[in-house]
Every structure is written in structure tokens, then in C-alpha cells.
Design a protein around this motif. Structure first.
Motif, PDB file in Angstrom:
ATOM      1  N   MET A   1     -97.204   7.026 -74.999  1.00 39.60           N
ATOM      2  CA  MET A   1     -95.820   7.321 -75.187  1.00 39.60           C
ATOM      3  C   MET A   1     -95.631   8.301 -76.323  1.00 39.60           C
ATOM      4  SD  MET A   1     -93.010   4.608 -74.050  1.00 39.60           S
ATOM      5  CE  MET A   1     -93.280   3.393 -75.176  1.00 39.60           C
ATOM      6  N   GLY A   2     -95.477   7.857 -77.522  1.00 39.22           N
ATOM      7  CA  GLY A   2     -95.176   8.822 -78.547  1.00 39.22           C
ATOM      8  C   GLY A   2     -95.378   8.285 -79.931  1.00 39.22           C
ATOM      9  N   MET A   3     -94.818   8.998 -80.885  1.00 35.54           N
ATOM     10  CA  MET A   3     -94.908   8.637 -82.274  1.00 35.54           C
ATOM     11  C   MET A   3     -93.540   8.820 -82.907  1.00 35.54           C
ATOM     12  SD  MET A   3     -97.782  11.438 -82.744  1.00 35.54           S
ATOM     13  CE  MET A   3     -97.464  13.098 -82.650  1.00 35.54           C
ATOM     14  N   ALA A  10     -79.752  -0.613 -80.148  1.00 35.36           N
ATOM     15  CA  ALA A  10     -80.446  -1.277 -79.056  1.00 35.36           C
ATOM     16  C   ALA A  10     -81.546  -0.395 -78.494  1.00 35.36           C
ATOM     17  CB  ALA A  10     -79.459  -1.627 -77.957  1.00 35.36           C
ATOM     18  N   MET A  11     -81.730   0.757 -79.093  1.00 34.25           N
ATOM     19  CA  MET A  11     -82.729   1.701 -78.618  1.00 34.25           C
ATOM     20  C   MET A  11     -83.449   2.289 -79.826  1.00 34.25           C
ATOM     21  SD  MET A  11     -80.766   3.762 -75.584  1.00 34.25           S
ATOM     22  CE  MET A  11     -79.563   4.543 -76.610  1.00 34.25           C
ATOM     23  N   ALA A  12     -84.571   2.909 -79.576  1.00 33.45           N
ATOM     24  CA  ALA A  12     -85.317   3.604 -80.624  1.00 33.45           C
ATOM     25  C   ALA A  12     -85.571   5.020 -80.150  1.00 33.45           C
ATOM     26  CB  ALA A  12     -86.631   2.904 -80.913  1.00 33.45           C
ATOM     27  N   LYS A  20     -90.866  16.499 -77.278  1.00 30.25           N
ATOM     28  CA  LYS A  20     -89.424  16.314 -77.105  1.00 30.25           C
ATOM     29  C   LYS A  20     -89.083  14.875 -77.483  1.00 30.25           C
ATOM     30  CE  LYS A  20     -88.332  20.325 -75.227  1.00 30.25           C
ATOM     31  NZ  LYS A  20     -87.252  21.192 -75.672  1.00 30.25           N
ATOM     32  N   PHE A  21     -87.835  14.660 -77.867  1.00 25.30           N
ATOM     33  CA  PHE A  21     -87.373  13.335 -78.244  1.00 25.30           C
ATOM     34  C   PHE A  21     -86.565  12.699 -77.129  1.00 25.30           C
ATOM     35  CE2 PHE A  21     -88.176  15.264 -82.327  1.00 25.30           C
ATOM     36  CZ  PHE A  21     -88.627  14.209 -83.115  1.00 25.30           C
ATOM     37  N   GLY A  22     -86.658  11.389 -77.057  1.00 34.40           N
ATOM     38  CA  GLY A  22     -85.858  10.591 -76.147  1.00 34.40           C
ATOM     39  C   GLY A  22     -85.638   9.232 -76.784  1.00 34.40           C
ATOM     40  N   ASP A  29     -89.366   0.939 -72.365  1.00 36.10           N
ATOM     41  CA  ASP A  29     -88.939   1.745 -71.216  1.00 36.10           C
ATOM     42  C   ASP A  29     -87.995   2.844 -71.692  1.00 36.10           C
ATOM     43  OD1 ASP A  29     -90.266  -0.035 -69.448  1.00 36.10           O
ATOM     44  OD2 ASP A  29     -88.512  -1.357 -69.467  1.00 36.10           O
ATOM     45  N   TRP A  30     -88.129   4.023 -71.107  1.00 40.88           N
ATOM     46  CA  TRP A  30     -87.229   5.121 -71.454  1.00 40.88           C
ATOM     47  C   TRP A  30     -85.814   4.782 -70.997  1.00 40.88           C
ATOM     48  CZ3 TRP A  30     -88.732   8.528 -74.819  1.00 40.88           C
ATOM     49  CH2 TRP A  30     -90.078   8.895 -74.904  1.00 40.88           C
ATOM     50  N   THR A  31     -84.850   4.853 -71.910  1.00 43.90           N
ATOM     51  CA  THR A  31     -83.440   4.724 -71.544  1.00 43.90           C
ATOM     52  C   THR A  31     -82.805   6.113 -71.436  1.00 43.90           C
ATOM     53  OG1 THR A  31     -82.845   4.407 -73.856  1.00 43.90           O
ATOM     54  CG2 THR A  31     -83.168   2.430 -72.533  1.00 43.90           C
ATOM     55  N   LEU A  32     -83.268   7.034 -72.274  1.00 45.46           N
ATOM     56  CA  LEU A  32     -82.909   8.454 -72.174  1.00 45.46           C
ATOM     57  C   LEU A  32     -84.207   9.237 -72.284  1.00 45.46           C
ATOM     58  CD1 LEU A  32     -79.749   8.606 -74.495  1.00 45.46           C
ATOM     59  CD2 LEU A  32     -79.809   8.539 -72.001  1.00 45.46           C
TER      60      LEU A  32
END
Length: 91
Positions: A1-3, A10-12, A20-22, A29-32
Motif C-alpha cells: 500500500m503506502g507510507m 474515520a479515514m487515514a 499519489k495520496f488517497g 481499504d481505499w475509501t478515496l
């Protein structure tokens, strides 16, 4: 995934291997999806993101709430206020 993990309500926000950021939920799980050049954590249901060199405010569903002026950077919202920086000036 990422760093580069930073917690939100409710999200990180996560910097993916694509650079890229999300945003992910607490299950990972990806929400955005990671499409943003940079972003802030959510505060008060709003975050500031930069996509394709344009800044805007989004809600937790990724809906654009407002465009923002071009700036070098923005801080996350604190009590409904975000600070922007252009060169050595802040507002």
C-alpha cells in the motif's frame, strides 16, 4: 500500500507507491483512491487536496465542495479554518 500515514476522523491519508495520496479506512481499504498530488487529513468533514495542480476542498465521499486559490501549501482545517502559504506569506 503506502507510507506516510496520518490519522483522520474515520479515514487515514496514505501516500501510495504511485506517489499519489488517497484515503483508507481502518481496515486498510481505499475509501478515496490515490489520485491527489497532496492532501490534508479530514477535520470537521472536510479536507484540502491538490489534484492536477488545482487545490480544492472535498468531503469524505470525495465530492468537491469548493475550489481554492493557487498556493504553495495549505494546512488542515482547525476549527473551520485552514491557512495557506504563498512563498513567505501566510493567510
Amino acid at each position: 500500500m503506502g507510507m506516510a500515514l496520518a490519522t483522520g476522523a474515520a479515514m487515514a491519508m496514505v501516500k501510495a507507491t504511485s506517489q499519489k495520496f488517497g484515503y483508507i479506512n481502518f481496515k486498510g481499504d481505499w475509501t478515496l483512491k490515490p489520485v491527489y498530488d497532496t492532501c490534508t487529513t479530514f477535520n470537521g468533514g472536510k479536507a484540502i487536496v491538490k489534484e492536477n495542480s488545482k487545490w480544492c476542498i472535498i468531503d469524505p465521499n470525495g465530492n468537491k465542495l469548493s475550489d481554492l486559490p493557487n498556493a504553495d501549501s495549505y494546512t488542515q482545517f482547525e476549527e473551520g479554518i485552514a491557512i495557506y502559504r504563498i512563498k513567505n506569506l501566510a493567510g
